[in-house]
Design a protein around this motif. Structure first.
Motif: not given
Lengths: 459, 216
Positions: A35-36, A39, A129-131, A144-150, A152, B83, B85, B111
């Protein structure tokens, strides 16, 4: 000087200062899902960049894959979901990361798999990329969970710039009664200190009740840290951690992890202690994990809640009246699954209640093992028969009904009791009313057709 | 990333605490792997009447006086939860450039920074004060955000008490975050440039000790 476990992990991975309160932290391993992660991989490739250490990156498919029996290919009930599954496969192939596809017995929910397959180990940093990546902190690893940009950023540089969190020790003292588990501890903590009680903190769980938990329970406790707004959560290495990782790591690593604990006398920025000796099973009544009560308590009045308006809205959404008892509330749906409570120990705990019983007519019961490996193990133990004979659906592994993504859901207004981690409005489907609880409470409630106290089945 | 230019914009209050990223964009509204096409799903559970895309007139973002809002005044723990984005991408595509709240979900806040949506932490009283003033005449009572100066000020005609409250507040960001937002710098380029050989040296030491983490 005495250091906390968090400080040891931070120091061991600090590449450079980044100015202010932030440092560049080295990322040992990563886990990606369709899902993330798909991307993030696509962004890396589109920009002509390279994954720095593909052999330390793992991927699988869990979030939106169909969990009904007979799945395969790109089958998903989520509209547009095929695109994510295809992109994950393609991204994994083109970057050369490890990838557990649907036909791989290691497939499953990222955080369950990362522990089960020995991918997360004591002393490591791991991001996903999952909380709920904090789950893996139970191994004494900083995850820890991160976003998509992180994601990358971490894929390309194998580092992340991270603002250093504060440290917070949370001690649970006392012996847990029968039928009480880690999920109850987590819901009790969040209720007591609030959904943002751990804001900005790396938690370390300690105390006799935590020592008493098996690894599965410790994963559950760390999993819920994000619902407490914590950066992550940790539990120091002990014999149980050692036994858990022993068969999951090269033997050369035996005995190398024992330093991943807080030193005696190490100071924490914050601390909290909760006496849990008399704790009863917990169930949420509202639309936020802090809105919980013990099973024998009544639904509160909004006037007694920190935010009257939010509590009133939550009661309205949940179709509950202040002062009514949570126990006995009729349910339509029972879900045993998710990265919170779908490990083999959770399935065994639920099966203990379900053995020789049937769930109430009109209740849909769904059990989704946390990984394909866990599913097989459960089948070898005959747990699948217990669930099926009780009237539960026995599914393939994935995140499934932990969240609604446009596919499967319960009907609007349906009341669900669920071992998952979020009771947000619409989380399990538009208008669906989710009560969070531990696996034995969910199993007991499915049998009664009403929210029930598992201790009545365990006498 | 687009640099953050000074902004005078309509602000919309959503003071409820714990607005999570599932509420900002439900998973079902994430239909493609790109960052486009997400605005339609923004706050979908609240913005539309059940079962379709008919706008719910009771939801604050649908009220005509908030048309064109660029600043969101959120409640405590804004953006907690998942999370995803896409929550930030949806807010941006809808037209938001800044979110001001007493506190944010950690991942959501990061984000925001990585995508040029300005997250501003302010004491709850200041956010409530701004919301109260904005609500009186949303199209006229705008907020002026100047990131370079670190200030958020009300547009003309604000009462003295609000002016005083806001003059005391500063946009709290670390230097890197401020630079990234102001200049639209790509964080990966910044890291690689800054770490240079330090990363290789650290890695050599680290992987010497933890051999099982090597890329082989």
């Amino acid at each position: 000087m005495s250091r906390t476990l968090f400080e040891k992990l931070w120091d061991a991975h600090q590449v450079a200062r980044a100015g202010g309160n932030a440092d560049y932290i080295y990322i040992d391993r990563m886990f990606l899902h369709e899902r993330m992660g798909s991307v993030a991989l696509r962004k890396v490739l589109d920009r002509g960049r390279r994954v720095r250490a593909p052999k330390q990156v793992y991927g699988t498919i869990d979030h939106i894959v169909d969990t009904r029996p007979g799945r395969g290919g790109e089958r998903t009930q989520v509209p547009g979901g095929e695109v994510f599954i295809r992109a994950m496969r393609k991204g994994a192939e083109r970057t050369g990361i490890h990838f557990y596809d649907l036909d791989d017995r290691r497939q499953g929910i990222v955080h369950v798999v990362a522990a089960e397959q020995g991918i997360a180990l004591p002393g490591m940093t791991l991001v996903c990329p999952d909380s709920h990546t904090s789950t893996l902190g139970a191994l004494g690893a900083l995850c820890w969970g991160i976003g998509i940009s992180e994601a990358e950023h971490a894929l390309v540089t194998r580092t992340l710039k991270v603002a250093r969190p504060q440290t917070m020790q949370v001690r649970f003292e006392g012996e847990l009664g029968r039928g009480i588990g880690a999920k109850d501890l987590a819901l009790h903590l969040i209720r007591s200190l609030g959904a943002d009680g751990g804001r900005g903190c790396a938690l370390e769980y300690a105390g006799s009740a935590v020592q008493g938990l098996d690894m599965s329970g410790r994963f559950t406790l760390c999993n819920m840290a994000v619902e407490f707004a914590a950066f992550s959560a940790l539990i120091g290495f002990d014999d149980k951690t050692g036994d858990y990782v022993k068969n999951r790591t090269p033997s050369a690593l035996d005995g190398t992890f024992s330093d991943w604990v807080s030193d005696p006398g190490a100071a924490f920025d914050r601390s909290a202690e909760l006496d849990v000796s008399g704790l009863a099973p917990m169930v949420t009544w509202g639309t936020n994990p802090e809105q919980g009560v013990a099973i024998d308590e009544a639904v509160p009045s909004p006037l007694d809640c920190p935010d009257i308006e939010a509590a009133g809205g939550a009661l309205h959404y949940m179709g509950l009246t202040p002062g009514e008892r949570i126990q006995g509330k009729q349910i339509d749906y029972a879900f045993i699954g998710s990265c919170t409570n779908a490990r083999i120990e959770d399935l065994r705990a639920a099966a203990e209640i379900l053995r020789g019983r049937r769930i109430r007519e009109g209740v849909q019961g769904v059990c989704v093992p946390g990984s394909s490996f866990t599913k097989r193990q459960a089948e070898l133990e005959g747990l699948d028969r217990i669930f099926i004979d009780a009237g539960f659906e026995w599914r393939e592994s994935g995140c499934s009904m932990c969240f609604y993504a446009g596919g499967e859901s319960a009907p609007p207004g349906a009341r669900s009791i669920s071992t998952s981690n979020r009771n947000f409005e619409g989380r399990q489907g538009p208008g669906v009313r989710t009560h969070l609880a531990g696996p034995q409470t969910v199993a007991a409630s499915a049998v009664r057709g009403r929210i029930a106290d598992p201790r009545e089945f365990l006498k | 990333m687009t640099p953050f230019e000074p902004l005078t914009g309509i602000a919309v209050p959503m003071p409820q605490p714990n607005i999570d990223t599932d509420a900002i964009i439900p998973s079902r509204a994430i239909r493609g792997i790109g960052r486009e096409g997400l605005a339609e799903g923004l706050f979908a559970n609240w913005r539309y009447l059940p079962g379709g895309l008919e706008l719910n007139p009771g939801f604050v973002l649908n009220r005509p006086e908030y048309a064109g809002a660029q600043i969101l005044l959120g409640g405590a723990n804004f953006g907690c939860g998942s999370s995803r984005e896409q929550a930030v991408w949806a807010l941006q595509e809808f037209g938001f450039r800044a979110v001001i709240a007493p506190g944010f979900g950690d991942i959501f806040r990061r984000n925001c920074i990585n995508n040029g949506l300005l997250p501003v932490v302010m004491p709850a009283e200041a956010v409530t004060a701004m919301a109260r003033w904005v609500e009186e005449k949303p199209q006229w009572h705008k907020l002026r955000i100047n990131l370079q100066a670190g200030s958020i000020l009300p547009s003309e005609g604000c009462p003295a008490w609000l002016g005083e409250t806001l003059h005391k507040t500063r946009i709290e960001l670390d230097d890197d975050e401020r630079e990234m937002l102001l200049r639209g710098i790509d964080p990966i380029d910044l890291t690689l440039r800054r770490l240079g050989d330090d990363l290789d040296e650290f890695e050599k030491r680290h992987l010497g000790k933890y051999w099982y983490l090597r890329n082989s």
